[in-house]
Enzyme design. Structure first.
Site, mmCIF file in Angstrom:
data_model
loop_
_atom_site.group_PDB
_atom_site.id
_atom_site.type_symbol
_atom_site.label_atom_id
_atom_site.label_comp_id
_atom_site.label_asym_id
_atom_site.label_seq_id
_atom_site.Cartn_x
_atom_site.Cartn_y
_atom_site.Cartn_z
ATOM 1 C CB ALA A 106 -0.896 0.014 1.230
ATOM 2 C CE LYS A 107 5.412 4.895 -0.132
ATOM 3 N NZ LYS A 107 6.555 4.039 0.235
#
Ligand code: NAD
Length: 418
Positions: A106-107
């Site tokens: 994720a980011k």
């Protein structure tokens, strides 16, 4: 996918497509990996010190949760876009799988110039961003950490906001927290130190002698400053360092602790350091050296400068610092690239240790963290090197092949719902 289109996302997709071809990956699995699982765009209304309200745009992209909860940093920078965040999320997927961590990728990020905000404004913005993404994060779902422009204080605000919303303290919702709030020893140092563990192993494998090697480092934040210090400790000469404000060089080797002290007193900036001569940031990457260490932004080594870069090896501490065209040029010039998803994976590795410690409410000694970090970085490097040799591919492609194939295998085993 139009929504994500951006130079960084195109790079991430080009890497995935090439890797899928080398792996002869099943069409359906390949197609699923090309699309992030979920993406959120949130408005972040923030009260400024002058009592006006500004609305920033925040993002969180969850690329996959096949192997476990998502994991990835939060970036505060003016260039943050949905496409950039999606690319960074995809790289987190491959990185976590490469390191053998039970995470997806994720980011997150906010398009903002954080250096222009006061501490109070940063806190307001961080808390509101956290509350907007709160339904989608958590120790079993998605665990943010710092990235460019964020730090331990940001994580403390995120953890506090999330805990207030839940009504009890949730240590494991973010990593790289201050020690007192459930952080891990050596998390701050982990990315820079892990990169240098990879470099040490590469020296052994490729017959390089680190002592006396000349290094140039771009970025002197969390990652760049620790990497510079660890390289100097190995006997390398760090001859130039640059950041957002400019660059400094010293042919005899910069005194890194003195530079760190200077930066600390000057809002993080290396500019004006008396122990070297000033230089423009543009010249930095073209300085002749043995080891070039990008530790700031993505896409800084491009088709435009890759032919003029003068080094033996690149230690990619930043995420996505090299464009695919530049990669090809560096390959032709036989410049070794220790790729980002391997070289900078020390951060997420110790974040994983922190999450485990938070879950068990039992905290480890620094020696334990350090020796486990070195072991995992070394194992990953050796796996990558063995595959690169066996398949006659670059270290980047070998790293991607290991990461992508593990996520794909997880998807194959779990099947496609419904
Ligand atoms: P940071 O905010 O602590 O430091 C960033 C540094 O980059 C600062 O010195 C800043 O001045 C410099 N910089 C910003 N814009 C620049 C420009 N245009 N030219 C030159 N320098 C510039 O961030 P960080 O945590 O050290 O992250 C640096 C890189 O490492 C990012 O690409 C990040 O994604 C990657 N990374 C970080 C971690 C982590 O644990 N923090 C882990 C893996 C990868």
């Amino acid at each position: 996918m139009r929504e994500y289109d951006s130079p960084m996302y195109r790079t991430a997709l080009a890497q995935l497509d090439e890797t899928a071809r080398l792996l002869s990956l099943d069409q359906g699995l390949h197609e699923r990996l090309r699309h992030p699982k979920r993406a959120f765009i949130v408005s972040v209304p923030t009260q400024m010190d002058d009592k006006t309200t500004r609305v920033f745009t925040g993002y969180r992209v969850q690329h996959n949760l096949t192997l476990g909860p998502c994991k990835g940093g939060v970036r505060y920078h003016e260039d943050v876009t949905l496409g950039e965040v999606a690319a960074l999320a995809m790289w987190m997927s491959w990185k976590c799988a490469l390191m053998g961590l039970p995470y997806g990728g994720a980011k997150g990020g906010i398009a903002v110039r954080p250096w222009e905000l006061s501490a109070n404004e940063l806190e307001n913005m961080t808390r509101r961003y956290t509350s907007e993404i709160a339904p989608f994060i958590g120790p079993d779902m998605d665990i943010p950490a710092p990235d460019l422009g964020t730090d331990e204080q940001t994580m403390a605000w995120m953890m506090d906001t999330y805990s207030i919303l839940r009504g009890y303290t949730v240590h494991g919702v973010v990593t790289s927290k201050p020690l007192l709030l459930g952080g891990s020893l050596l998390r701050r140092e982990a990315t820079g130190r892990g990169a240098v563990y990879v470099f040490e192993r590469a020296c052994r494998a490729f017959g390089w002698e680190p002592s006396g090697m000349r290094a140039v480092v771009q970025g002197f934040g969390n990652v760049g400053s620790v990497a510079a210090e660890a390289l100097a400790a190995l006997g390398a000469k760090v001859v130039a360092v640059g950041d957002r404000t400019g660059a400094v060089r010293n042919e005899k080797g910069l005194d890194i602790p003195a530079l760190a002290a200077h930066a600390q007193e000057n809002g993080g900036a290396v500019k004006g350091f008396p122990g070297g001569e000033g230089m423009s940031g543009d010249e930095l990457l073209l300085q002749p050296c043995d080891l070039l260490v990008p530790a700031a932004l993505g896409h800084v080594v491009t088709a435009e400068n890759a032919g003029r870069i003068s080094c033996r090896a690149l230690l990619e501490c930043a995420n996505g610092p090299t464009s695919p065209e530049a990669d090809a040029i560096l390959g032709e010039r036989r410049i070794a690239v220790l790729p980002d998803i391997l070289a900078n994976a020390g951060g997420v590795t110790v974040s994983y240790f922190e999450w485990v410690q938070d879950t068990e409410h039992y905290f480890w000694e620094a020696e334990e963290v350090d020796s486990r970090l070195r072991k995992i970085m070394t194992r990953a490097f050796e796996e990558v090197r063995a595959l690169a040799e066996a398949k006659k591919v670059s270290l980047r492609l070998a790293s991607l092949m290991l990461g992508v194939s593990r996520v794909a295998e997880g998807k194959r085993l779990r099947g496609l719902y419904p």
